[in-house]
Each structure stands twice: as C-alpha cells, then as structure tokens.
Design an enzyme around this catalytic site. Structure first.
Site, PDB file in Angstrom:
ATOM      1  CG  ASP A   1     -20.630 -52.232 -80.351  1.00 14.56           C
ATOM      2  OD1 ASP A   1     -21.721 -51.684 -80.155  1.00 14.56           O
ATOM      3  OD2 ASP A   1     -19.945 -52.696 -79.437  1.00 14.56           O
TER       4      ASP A   1
ATOM      5  CD  GLU B   1     -23.146 -60.247 -76.687  1.00 18.52           C
ATOM      6  OE1 GLU B   1     -22.312 -61.164 -76.525  1.00 18.52           O
ATOM      7  OE2 GLU B   1     -22.814 -59.057 -76.871  1.00 18.52           O
TER       8      GLU B   1
HETATM    9  C1  2M8 Z   1     -21.787 -54.457 -76.995  1.00 21.88           C
HETATM   10  O1  2M8 Z   1     -20.946 -53.311 -76.929  1.00 21.88           O
HETATM   11  C2  2M8 Z   1     -19.768 -53.252 -76.118  1.00 21.88           C
HETATM   12  C3  2M8 Z   1     -19.265 -51.813 -76.163  1.00 21.88           C
HETATM   13  O2  2M8 Z   1     -20.234 -50.958 -75.635  1.00 21.88           O
HETATM   14  C4  2M8 Z   1     -18.658 -54.183 -76.538  1.00 21.88           C
HETATM   15  O3  2M8 Z   1     -18.814 -54.942 -77.497  1.00 21.88           O
HETATM   16  O4  2M8 Z   1     -17.619 -54.175 -75.876  1.00 21.88           O
HETATM   17  C5  2M8 Z   1     -23.023 -54.055 -77.832  1.00 21.88           C
HETATM   18  O5  2M8 Z   1     -23.776 -55.172 -78.195  1.00 21.88           O
HETATM   19  C6  2M8 Z   1     -23.881 -53.068 -77.046  1.00 21.88           C
HETATM   20  O6  2M8 Z   1     -25.080 -52.825 -77.730  1.00 21.88           O
HETATM   21  C7  2M8 Z   1     -24.206 -53.609 -75.660  1.00 21.88           C
HETATM   22  O7  2M8 Z   1     -24.860 -52.607 -74.914  1.00 21.88           O
HETATM   23  C8  2M8 Z   1     -22.941 -54.066 -74.912  1.00 21.88           C
HETATM   24  C9  2M8 Z   1     -23.271 -54.812 -73.618  1.00 21.88           C
HETATM   25  O8  2M8 Z   1     -24.228 -55.814 -73.848  1.00 21.88           O
HETATM   26  O9  2M8 Z   1     -22.161 -54.942 -75.728  1.00 21.88           O
END
Ligand code: 2M8
Length: 427
Positions: free
Chosen positions: A170, A400
């Site tokens: 992101d 994470e």
């Molecule tokens: C993160 O992205 C989300 C938006 O999609 C967020 O930060 O709100 C990123 O690390 C993405 O790669 C990942 O799929 C998601 C859920 O783990 O989190």
C-alpha cells in the site's frame, strides 16, 4: 524420545494451526481480527497453502469462498465483505458496490492460480476434483482473461494497477511519485487502522486522502473498466502485479494442460504471456540493476528500490544477462543483515524499517522470491531467504510483518498469512 528442537517445532506448528483456526470465520479466514475483519484476496490465496497440510478440504474452501465473489467481468475483488464489521475503514458503504457478496471494486495480485496448482499437485486426498475442480479452473481462466483485456486493452504486455491497495504494497515508496498526481479527497473521515496499530507503522494521512479519492473516482465512473482505464489519475505498471500474473498464467495453463483443457481461451492466454515476455525489459534499469514499476501517466520508472523488483524471478521473466546483475544486487542487500528481505532496500532514501511497506519484511514475498531463485538454480540465496524467514518466526512469532532491523512485530499479531507460510514452507 523427542529432542528440544522437535518439541519447539511441534509447538510452533500447533500455534500456527491455532492461528488459522482462530481466524476462521467459516469458509474464509480473516488476516487477523479487528484490524482486517473481512476476506482479503491474496491473503486467502496464501492462507489456503497453510490449511493444505492439515485440512485439505478447508484449503479448497478458502479458494471457493474467494471465487464466490468474482464479478461478472471476471475480476476477483480485493476484499469480500461476507458479513458486517465496524472495526475497519473503508467498508462497503464507502466503496458503493452492490454485489452479493459485497466487495470492493478493485483487485489484488493474482497469486490464486499458482496456489490452486499447488493444492492440486500436493493434495493427498484430492479434496477438490471432477466438476468442482473444473469450475474453479474456469473461474481462474475468466479472471486471467479479465486481467489482460481490461488492464492491458492496448496489448502493451504490461497490465496496469489503479490503486496502491491493488498492489497489496500500500505505501511502498514506489507509489510516492504516481500518487502525487492524485487529488486529495475533500470529505472528512475516521480511520480505524490507527486505533489498532501505532500510527508510526501505518501510511500517512496524505496517502489515505489520495487512496480515498480513487475509491470515490471508481464509484463515479460506475466501475466501468473502459472509463477507468482512460481517466484514472493513478495508472501504474506494477512490477509485482505483472510478475505474479505472469507466473499465475503459466501455472494455470500447466494445470489446464493436466486436465485436458486446451481451447481458444488458453491459446489466447499463452499469446498474452509472450507479449509480457517481450515488454518486461522496459521495467529494467541499468543503473540500479533491478526491476521497477512504471508510472504510465508520466512514462517514468518508479525509482525506489523495493523487494517487488525481485519478483520477476518468480515469473521467470529475468533474462540470462540480467540474472547475474540482479543476484549481485540481492547479495549486497542480504549482506550483513540479520533479517531478510526488507520491503525497501536499506540504502534507499525512503527506507523506514518499521513503516508497513516501506521497510518491514513480509514472508509471502520472501516465499515467492525464494521460489523464483530456486527456479533459476540460485539455491544458496533461496536457502538464505528461507532461513532468515524461519528465524523471524522464532524471534517474534506470527506477525503481519517484521521490523527490518530488529525482527520485532510490525503491524498486527496472530496473522494468518504468516502462520500459513510457516505451515506450508518453513516448519
Ligand atoms: C494491507 O492492506 C489493507 C488494504 O487492502 C489495509 O492496510 O487496510 C496490505 O498489507 C495488503 O497487502 C493486505 O492484503 C491487507 C490484509 O492483510 O492489509
């Protein structure tokens, strides 16, 4: 008698399985509770690999639940809102999509096809076969056709991404430049991510303002692929997306071959692969000696040095002249660093070891790079990345992501894709 090491590994396996079970909401697994309470596209693909060794039926459910949200166009959305939650922003009301199940209007890196091939190849029970397997394969073919037709309508060989959230990386510094061309949203909103995680580990408000402008823009365009392609202020040839798509198409075609599916659609996908093979050189930079994404609006490469620049290895898109140069860069990146592989190169001016995709280490990226290295016969680098990934689990558990210098937790705890990588790849 079991040794201490065996006991530790056994308890790590049990803990990883428990993480997946605790995050299981019935057919789909949330990345972690609170911070991410829905089904995410590439998380679920990776998580299916984690279920595989101990619950093969459940592994396939992860795939079929994600594909249940496939759009008529063929797109598989980035988030599926199977059931409501108020712990995450932006939710379905902001996206404004009216589908069943509800979803966002963008996608994420299509690693699912590669995962399905692995589930089919390594599944001992063949828990999904016959008609049901054919249905999944047809859905994947539609998804990959959508990728090429709607994200590369001019046959350039390089698909585009419309949002940093599509990349899954992101706030990567690679997006700083293209994101500057996006206006800021004019309405006020309350983020939820920083109520779960310290703001120093998350994207800045200026980035969120632009992320949300794009969400509004898609809605105003009525989610029309053609209009968005023409007018989207953010349009990037994302090198990780391109690489993952290329590998996914290759794996999908191999699976089709095994299942006796060969037709005009599979031939067309093979043709699209050749276009990518011809075009990928545009993303190589002779000075950095690695691959970069490209802002198609300005025509410039995004010069930040990020781990995404290694993903053409996963796709088999690195030429024999590029290979020694790229490996040399990787060796330098790995040298004298206790943990690997930081999402941004430590010598890049935008490196921040704790901030999300600007430095921390992500195990599923490590897995893809290591797989690519093995394909190219670079076994010592692959092994080095694997060992460094395993060390992170022992240092700080199923997080994470990991602080690039200390290996400490970065982002959420009890995280599904990290537990999955432990079960499938590391333990
Ligand atoms: C993160 O992205 C989300 C938006 O999609 C967020 O930060 O709100 C990123 O690390 C993405 O790669 C990942 O799929 C998601 C859920 O783990 O989190």
């Amino acid at each position: 008698m079991t040794s201490g090491a065996d006991t530790t590994t056994q308890s790590m396996i049990e803990q990883a399985q428990k993480t997946l079970r605790d995050n299981d909401l019935g057919g789909y697994t949330v990345p972690t509770h609170g911070l991410y309470p829905f089904q995410w596209n590439w998380d679920s693909a990776i998580v299916a690999l984690g279920w595989l060794p101990f619950d093969e039926t459940r592994a396939w459910e992860e795939v079929t639940s994600l594909l249940s949200a496939q759009w008529k166009s063929g797109m598989v959305p980035h988030v599926v809102f199977h059931r409501p939650s108020d712990t995450y922003f932006p939710g379905p009301d902001i996206w404004g999509v009216q589908n069943t199940p509800d979803s966002t209007s963008i996608t994420q890196p299509p690693v699912l096809a590669s995962v399905v091939k692995l589930l089919h190849q390594h599944g001992r029970e063949q828990a999904l076969s016959g008609e049901a397997l054919h249905t999944v394969v047809q859905q994947l073919i539609r998804s990959h056709l959508w990728w090429y037709n709607s994200r590369d309508p001019e046959n350039t060989g390089l698909v585009v991404s419309y949002h940093p959230w599509e990349s899954g990386m992101d706030n990567s510094p690679a997006w700083d430049e293209p994101l500057r061309a996006v206006p800021k949203v004019q309405w006020s909103y309350t983020r939820r991510d920083t109520s779960h995680i310290d703001a120093s580990e998350r994207p800045h408000k200026e980035e969120y303002d632009r992320f949300l402008y794009l969400v509004d823009f898609f809605r105003k365009m009525n989610f029309d692929d053609t209009l968005i392609y023409q007018d989207c202020p953010y349009r990037v040839n994302d090198v990780s997306m391109i690489s993952i798509l290329h590998r996914g198409t290759r794996d999908l075609l191999a699976l089709c071959h095994d299942l006796g599916i060969e037709n005009a659609q599979t031939q067309y996908l093979a043709h699209r692969m050749t276009l990518t093979e011809e075009a990928i050189g545009e993303l190589w930079h002779a000075d950095t000696r690695m691959f970069h994404s490209k802002d198609t609006r300005s025509g410039k490469l995004c010069m930040a040095r990020t781990s995404a620049g290694m993903l053409p290895l996963f796709a088999g898109l690195v030429s024999h002249t590029q290979l020694p140069l790229l490996i040399n860069e990787l060796d330098h990146w790995l040298k004298n660093r206790p943990f690997a592989l930081s999402s941004t190169h430590p010598e890049d001016p935008n490196y921040e070891p704790q901030r999300y995709w600007r430095g921390p280490i992500w195990l599923h990226i490590n897995w893809m790079i290591a797989e690519g290295l093995l394909d190219y016969g670079c076994t010592s680098q692959a092994e080095r990345i694997k060992e460094a990934s395993r060390d992170l689990l022992y240092v700080s558990g199923y997080n994470e992501s990991f602080h690039a210098q200390t290996g400490a937790r970065s982002g959420g705890a009890d995280f599904s894709w990290t537990a999955a990588m432990a079960l499938y790849w590391l333990l």
